[in-house]
Design a protein around this motif. Structure first.
Motif, mmCIF file in Angstrom:
data_model
loop_
_atom_site.group_PDB
_atom_site.id
_atom_site.type_symbol
_atom_site.label_atom_id
_atom_site.label_comp_id
_atom_site.label_asym_id
_atom_site.label_seq_id
_atom_site.Cartn_x
_atom_site.Cartn_y
_atom_site.Cartn_z
ATOM 1 N N UNK A 1 81.449 31.406 37.424
ATOM 2 C CA UNK A 1 80.788 31.372 38.728
ATOM 3 C C UNK A 1 81.268 32.511 39.623
ATOM 4 N N UNK A 2 82.560 32.825 39.572
ATOM 5 C CA UNK A 2 83.094 33.904 40.403
ATOM 6 C C UNK A 2 82.529 35.264 39.987
ATOM 7 N N UNK A 3 82.424 35.484 38.680
ATOM 8 C CA UNK A 3 81.856 36.748 38.204
ATOM 9 C C UNK A 3 80.371 36.834 38.570
ATOM 10 N N UNK A 4 79.651 35.715 38.433
ATOM 11 C CA UNK A 4 78.234 35.699 38.816
ATOM 12 C C UNK A 4 78.077 36.070 40.285
ATOM 13 N N UNK A 5 78.962 35.564 41.126
ATOM 14 C CA UNK A 5 78.922 35.897 42.552
ATOM 15 C C UNK A 5 79.151 37.397 42.758
ATOM 16 N N UNK A 6 80.137 37.950 42.056
ATOM 17 C CA UNK A 6 80.437 39.375 42.201
ATOM 18 C C UNK A 6 79.249 40.253 41.804
ATOM 19 N N UNK A 7 78.453 39.784 40.837
ATOM 20 C CA UNK A 7 77.319 40.567 40.347
ATOM 21 C C UNK A 7 75.990 40.142 40.993
ATOM 22 N N UNK A 8 76.040 39.278 42.002
ATOM 23 C CA UNK A 8 74.830 38.789 42.676
ATOM 24 C C UNK A 8 73.845 38.208 41.672
ATOM 25 N N UNK A 9 74.362 37.483 40.664
ATOM 26 C CA UNK A 9 73.528 36.835 39.651
ATOM 27 C C UNK A 9 73.469 35.339 39.923
ATOM 28 N N UNK A 10 72.458 34.687 39.376
ATOM 29 C CA UNK A 10 72.314 33.234 39.517
ATOM 30 C C UNK A 10 73.051 32.559 38.374
ATOM 31 N N UNK A 11 73.753 31.466 38.691
ATOM 32 C CA UNK A 11 74.646 30.817 37.737
ATOM 33 C C UNK A 11 74.171 29.396 37.449
ATOM 34 N N UNK A 12 74.070 29.065 36.139
ATOM 35 C CA UNK A 12 73.770 27.701 35.708
ATOM 36 C C UNK A 12 74.867 27.251 34.746
ATOM 37 N N UNK A 13 75.265 25.989 34.841
ATOM 38 C CA UNK A 13 76.258 25.456 33.904
ATOM 39 C C UNK A 13 75.734 24.174 33.275
ATOM 40 N N UNK A 14 76.258 23.874 32.076
ATOM 41 C CA UNK A 14 75.921 22.649 31.354
ATOM 42 C C UNK A 14 77.202 21.872 31.095
ATOM 43 N N UNK A 15 77.056 20.632 30.708
ATOM 44 C CA UNK A 15 78.228 19.782 30.519
ATOM 45 C C UNK A 15 79.006 20.089 29.244
ATOM 46 N N UNK A 16 78.467 20.909 28.382
ATOM 47 C CA UNK A 16 79.087 21.153 27.083
ATOM 48 C C UNK A 16 79.779 22.508 26.988
ATOM 49 N N UNK A 17 80.234 23.035 28.102
ATOM 50 C CA UNK A 17 80.916 24.323 28.078
ATOM 51 C C UNK A 17 79.988 25.491 27.846
ATOM 52 N N UNK A 18 78.765 25.402 28.352
ATOM 53 C CA UNK A 18 77.759 26.443 28.177
ATOM 54 C C UNK A 18 77.261 26.872 29.554
ATOM 55 N N UNK A 19 77.182 28.173 29.805
ATOM 56 C CA UNK A 19 76.743 28.689 31.109
ATOM 57 C C UNK A 19 75.748 29.827 30.920
ATOM 58 N N UNK A 20 74.889 29.989 31.917
ATOM 59 C CA UNK A 20 73.981 31.141 31.962
ATOM 60 C C UNK A 20 74.125 31.882 33.278
ATOM 61 N N UNK A 21 73.990 33.189 33.190
ATOM 62 C CA UNK A 21 73.963 34.064 34.355
ATOM 63 C C UNK A 21 72.649 34.834 34.289
ATOM 64 N N UNK A 22 71.851 34.788 35.363
ATOM 65 C CA UNK A 22 70.538 35.424 35.361
ATOM 66 C C UNK A 22 70.538 36.597 36.342
ATOM 67 N N UNK A 23 70.231 37.772 35.820
ATOM 68 C CA UNK A 23 70.184 38.997 36.611
ATOM 69 C C UNK A 23 68.720 39.386 36.836
ATOM 70 N N UNK A 24 68.358 39.671 38.093
ATOM 71 C CA UNK A 24 67.011 40.151 38.377
ATOM 72 C C UNK A 24 66.149 39.183 39.151
ATOM 73 N N UNK A 25 66.633 37.966 39.408
ATOM 74 C CA UNK A 25 65.841 37.027 40.203
ATOM 75 C C UNK A 25 65.972 37.347 41.682
ATOM 76 N N UNK A 26 67.193 37.623 42.140
ATOM 77 C CA UNK A 26 67.382 37.984 43.547
ATOM 78 C C UNK A 26 67.009 39.425 43.829
ATOM 79 N N UNK A 27 67.411 40.323 42.945
ATOM 80 C CA UNK A 27 67.086 41.752 43.078
ATOM 81 C C UNK A 27 67.007 42.360 41.689
ATOM 82 N N UNK A 28 65.935 43.055 41.418
ATOM 83 C CA UNK A 28 65.750 43.671 40.108
ATOM 84 C C UNK A 28 66.418 45.044 40.090
ATOM 85 N N UNK A 29 67.224 45.273 39.063
ATOM 86 C CA UNK A 29 67.773 46.603 38.776
ATOM 87 C C UNK A 29 67.401 46.933 37.340
ATOM 88 N N UNK A 30 66.903 48.111 37.119
ATOM 89 C CA UNK A 30 66.411 48.440 35.778
ATOM 90 C C UNK A 30 67.511 48.356 34.726
#
Length: 591
Positions: A138-167
């Motif tokens: 979550x801290x790294x996602x914040x640093x990169x302005x990415x969206x963070x999702x977590x699951x109960x099984x130790x699995x996470x996603x970070x999504x880049x480009x929803x708030x601001x698109x960079x090529x």
């Protein structure tokens, strides 16, 4: 198999008897739930014990009620409705009038999704490790302005480009994954295994008027694709999907001359700038190449000089530089070629204000480069080429200008190229050779397309119309068509690579996306009065958006940047096609 009639399920109650309120039938809610689980029509039919044809009928009715036209939009809208469940009347209004009844809009976004899976070995406290893993992620996602999702099984996603698109979001995602792992190595005595997956694609998200995420909805198969890649990855690596590798290639980087299937999650990994493109024939740049040739003559005469090449996206600056470099080498002139690094692109090191020698692992900061030039000033002769100079921070650009001015009358030609006008170079423009790259002529564009696809190819006309004389767009459209290995090439189909480039640029301008969607949905030229009739906000707001779009060159009219003309059109077809695709109405992205 039971018989099912869509009209038999309009009771407005869900299977548990709760009031739907949104106007969806029980069966439509069931199908929507299965859509969110990723089921296809055959699987839905099997689950509900109905025919595939009946499933299709229900989907047509469901899409009509939700005001959408495809599965991804339906899923995204469902998340919005869930958030409005406390106010059924508003939810119903949202479905019936999704534009005027809502602050946000649904839009396709080009995104990079990083998925990491934690594997805790036996004998290690899983709860504490998962907690630290989530916190670090979550801290790294914040640093990169990415969206963070977590699951109960130790699995996470970070999504880049929803708030601001960079090529270069795919490169930033790799950097973020390495950052997570490096931070965890400093936190754990016994290091658990981590697997990673990176997918690039399009998803549907609810956005505000300028493209930023409104926080209501995100949906797209690219998320589950990244998750699946992570589950199957080798521990300690990030597995890349085909579209991620495609985007990395488009950005002009590689790993030691190759395009990897997976990337090690450690600080030692380093992207390398690929050699600049070297076309066999450079179309439409005869005049520009002759300007550089004349500047080269001054070096031979012992005086040197300076040249500035500027253009917008895709106009072939790099190809012109490389062609000129080959010319210099053929005349026994020494050439140094440098490319400025994309920001936040290197996993283990800073990349802001860094220059790289293409095709090598040699890098230098601008300060090091400037110091080196001053140190060996009396020994310098030949040609120095610096590409993508617009990526430099302002202070680094100023430092580079100062050292170029210090070179004075030495027998050296410095050629810099970048996007846009680059006002930091204004002090050098008067004595410099200025080159502004323009669109190719129709004949030049046709020749370039023929060199890529062959003479008389059936898709040549469509590619020429969509690229409108931009050589970089021609190359990418032709590549996308060849990679698809199909004769199907929709009129407004846009490769994800170009979709990302256009979306990034539109966001930098800050135009209202609702306005652009309305214009893109109509045949050109578009009557201003027709846009006014469909505009859900105040008429004065629309006038301001129109005038700004004309002023910055996204739209044009026969009357210039005024609204005296009653018709407007997009200045470039690729922008219109990208905005039509972003409106989440059709699946017209080439993936």
């Amino acid at each position: 198999m039971t018989q099912d009639n869509p009209s038999d399920h309009e009771s407005g109650t869900d299977p548990g008897g709760a009031d739907v309120g949104s106007g969806l039938s029980q069966r439509q809610r069931e199908i929507l739930k299965l859509l969110k689980l990723g089921m296809v029509n055959k699987e839905i039919a099997r689950e509900l014990d109905i025919s595939v044809g009946t499933v299709k009928q229900h989907l047509v009715a469901l899409f009509r009620k939700l005001g959408v036209t495809n599965r991804a939009m339906a899923i995204a809208k469902s998340y919005t409705l869930e958030g409005m469940a406390a106010d059924p009347a508003t939810a119903k209004k949202w479905i019936q009038n999704p534009v005027s009844g809502a602050v946000s809009i649904l839009e396709k976004r080009p995104v990079a999704v990083l998925s990491l899976k934690l594997e805790v070995p036996d004998g290690v406290d899983k709860g504490d490790n998962v907690r630290v893993f989530y916190k670090t992620f979550a801290e790294v996602a914040f640093d990169f302005a990415a969206i963070f999702f977590s699951h109960n099984n130790g699995h996470c996603e970070m999504i880049f480009g929803v708030g601001q698109v960079r090529r270069h979001d795919v490169l930033r995602a790799v950097r973020a994954g390495v950052a997570v792992v490096e931070d965890l190595r400093n936190s754990w005595r016994r290091y658990p295994e981590i697997r990673g997956g990176l997918a690039f694609g399009a998803l549907v998200a609810s956005t505000d008027k300028t493209g930023g995420w409104s926080g209501e909805a995100i949906a797209g198969t690219v998320i589950s694709k990244a998750r699946e890649l992570a589950l199957n990855a080798t521990p300690g690596t990030i597995e890349l999907d085909g579209l991620s590798r495609q985007m990395i290639r488009f950005l002009g980087v590689d790993a030691a001359g190759e395009m990897p299937q997976s990337i090690p999650m450690n600080r030692d990994f380093h992207w390398r700038r690929a050699p600049l493109p070297a076309p066999e024939k450079l179309y439409g740049r005869t005049v520009e190449l002759e300007q550089l040739r004349r500047a080269l003559l001054k070096v031979k005469e012992g005086t040197g000089g300076f040249a500035i090449i500027d253009s917008e996206n895709g106009m072939g600056r790099s190809a012109l530089l490389q062609t000129f470099a080959r010319l210099c080498l053929s005349e026994d002139m020494g050439v140094e070629t440098w490319v400025c690094s994309l920001p936040d692109s290197q996993p283990g090191t800073a990349s802001l204000g860094i220059m790289e020698k293409p095709g090598t692992d040699i890098t230098q900061s601008i300060l090091e480069f400037a110091s080196d030039l001053r140190r060996r000033k009396s020994l310098i002769s030949g040609i120095i080429l610096i590409d993508d100079i617009h990526l430099l921070p302002k202070e680094n650009m100023s430092e580079l200008v100062e050292v170029i001015e210090c070179l004075g009358k030495l027998p050296v030609l410095v050629v810099v190229s970048g996007r846009g006008r680059m006002p930091q170079l204004d002090n050098l423009r008067e004595p410099a050779t200025g080159i502004h790259l323009k669109h190719l002529s129709p004949d030049e564009a046709d020749g370039m397309i023929a060199s890529l696809l062959g003479e008389g190819h059936r898709q040549s006309g469509r590619i020429a119309a969509l690229a409108a004389g931009v050589p970089g767009f021609i190359v990418e459209l032709a590549r996308s068509f060849v990679d698809k290995k199909t004769d199907k090439f929709e009129e407004n189909a846009v490769p994800l690579t170009l979709f990302s480039v256009v979306t990034e640029r539109i966001e930098q301008i800050g135009l209202d996306r609702r306005f652009l969607h309305l214009v893109a949905a109509r045949d050109e030229p578009v009557r201003v009065e027709d846009i006014r009739k469909s505009w859900p906000m105040d008429g004065q707001d629309l006038t301001g958006e129109l005038e700004r779009a004309l002023r910055v060159g996204v739209l044009y009219s026969q009357a210039g940047d005024k609204l005296a003309d009653e018709f407007v059109s997009f200045r470039h077809p690729i922008v219109r096609a990208a905005m039509a695709a972003a409106a989440a109405g059709k699946d017209d992205l080439l993936q």
